[in-house]
Write an enzyme that holds these catalytic residues in place. Structure first.
Site, PDB file in Angstrom:
ATOM      1  CE  LYS A  48      -7.399 -62.667 -37.698  1.00 58.43           C
ATOM      2  NZ  LYS A  48      -6.256 -62.568 -36.775  1.00 58.43           N
ATOM      3  CG  PHE A 120      -3.541 -55.406 -43.238  1.00 65.79           C
ATOM      4  CD1 PHE A 120      -4.565 -54.510 -43.029  1.00 65.79           C
ATOM      5  CD2 PHE A 120      -2.897 -55.934 -42.131  1.00 65.79           C
ATOM      6  CE1 PHE A 120      -4.951 -54.126 -41.748  1.00 65.79           C
ATOM      7  CE2 PHE A 120      -3.278 -55.574 -40.841  1.00 65.79           C
ATOM      8  CZ  PHE A 120      -4.302 -54.664 -40.656  1.00 65.79           C
ATOM      9  NE  ARG A 190     -15.329 -56.087 -34.067  1.00 65.08           N
ATOM     10  CZ  ARG A 190     -14.197 -56.704 -33.722  1.00 65.08           C
ATOM     11  NH1 ARG A 190     -13.559 -57.455 -34.606  1.00 65.08           N
ATOM     12  NH2 ARG A 190     -13.694 -56.553 -32.516  1.00 65.08           N
ATOM     13  CE  LYS A 196     -12.680 -62.272 -36.020  1.00 64.85           C
ATOM     14  NZ  LYS A 196     -11.991 -61.858 -34.785  1.00 64.85           N
TER      15      LYS A 196
END
Length: 280
Positions: A48, A120, A190, A196
């Site tokens: 990340k 990504f 979301r 994460k």
């Protein structure tokens, strides 16, 4: 019925092809927190990067809220006529540097030389993430660009392997890892399909009140009361400089805060102020 058919066709065209309308927020995916509910083998894992989220719609580079990023023409000239999602990144602990570049309407060509566009995803509603990884990797490698790079994705079979990678990322200055569900198709907003995994998590909330300070903070702001998008209200009293306590984040502004999980009442645990979110 003709009018209904026309609007349905228009909606399908917009969803299926890149859009370059100014200030229209891209339908990006937003991650939830990893809680080990599925096997690690169900995911592809990547580092990340703490950069500025940037979406290339085929013609324009935008923030995730739809504001145009005025990057130099040489920076975007190599990008293809298709949707790409990634991070503008200039090395570890350089978020503020990149953020300041992104806010400028006239690009600073010299400083943009330090920025990489790390891809990504290449969103496509018909492909799984595993297929999209192969696709964006092929697209970006085919550009032969110095500043546009694909983010590698890793396969792990167990939590121990994930934690070893996670530790390596932290040791080199990274902030955590991302887990994308291999079999998931692209879904805006979301989603639990993207997770994460960080030692500290961050989120956003709107400032709704200033609370007075006590003791050494007498006459200053002691804490701010905030409300998340989910409607959770709580106070944040740490993470501020004295200057910020004298001139606290404005009521109505959006701030980013860090936290470590949730209390049994669903409120962020050990919430700490990080920064005011730029109106990008």
């Amino acid at each position: 019925m003709k009018h209904v058919f026309f609007w349905l066709c228009t909606a399908l065209v917009i969803c299926a092809s890149p859009t370059s309308f100014s200030n229209i927020a891209p339908d990006v995916q937003l991650a939830k927190v990893y809680e080990q509910r599925k096997p690690v083998s169900d995911y592809l894992v990547s580092e990340k990067y703490d950069g500025v989220r940037a979406v290339w719609d085929g013609k324009l580079l935008k923030t995730r809220t739809g504001h145009i990023i005025h990057a130099p023409k040489w920076f975007t000239a190599v990008l293809p006529n298709r949707w790409l999602d990634g991070e503008l990144w200039a090395g570890y602990n350089n978020f503020a540097f990149v953020s300041s570049l992104v806010r400028r309407k006239v690009p600073d060509h010299e400083n943009w030389q330090q920025v990489h566009y790390l891809i990504f995803d290449a969103p496509d509603p018909l492909l799984t993430f595993e297929q999209r990884f192969e696709k964006y990797q092929g697209i970006v490698n085919g550009l032969h660009s110095i500043h546009v790079k694909p983010i590698p994705q890793h396969h792990f079979t167990n939590k121990a392997q994930l934690d070893e990678f996670y530790t390596q990322v932290l040791l080199r200055g990274g902030e955590g890892v991302m887990l994308h569900e291999k079999a998931a198709t692209h879904q805006g907003g979301r989603t639990a399909q993207v997770l994460k995994y960080k030692p500290k998590f961050d989120a956003e909330a709107v400032v709704i009140a200033h609370l007075p300070g006590r003791g050494k903070y007498q006459g200053m702001m002691g804490a701010i009361r905030v409300k998340t998008m989910e409607g959770v209200i709580f106070n944040i009293g740490t993470g501020f400089t004295d200057e910020q306590r004298v001139s606290p984040p404005a009521i109505g502004s959006t701030i980013t805060f860090q936290y470590q999980g949730f209390t049994k009442y669903g409120k962020p645990r050990f919430a700490s102020f990080l920064r005011v979110r730029d109106a990008l």
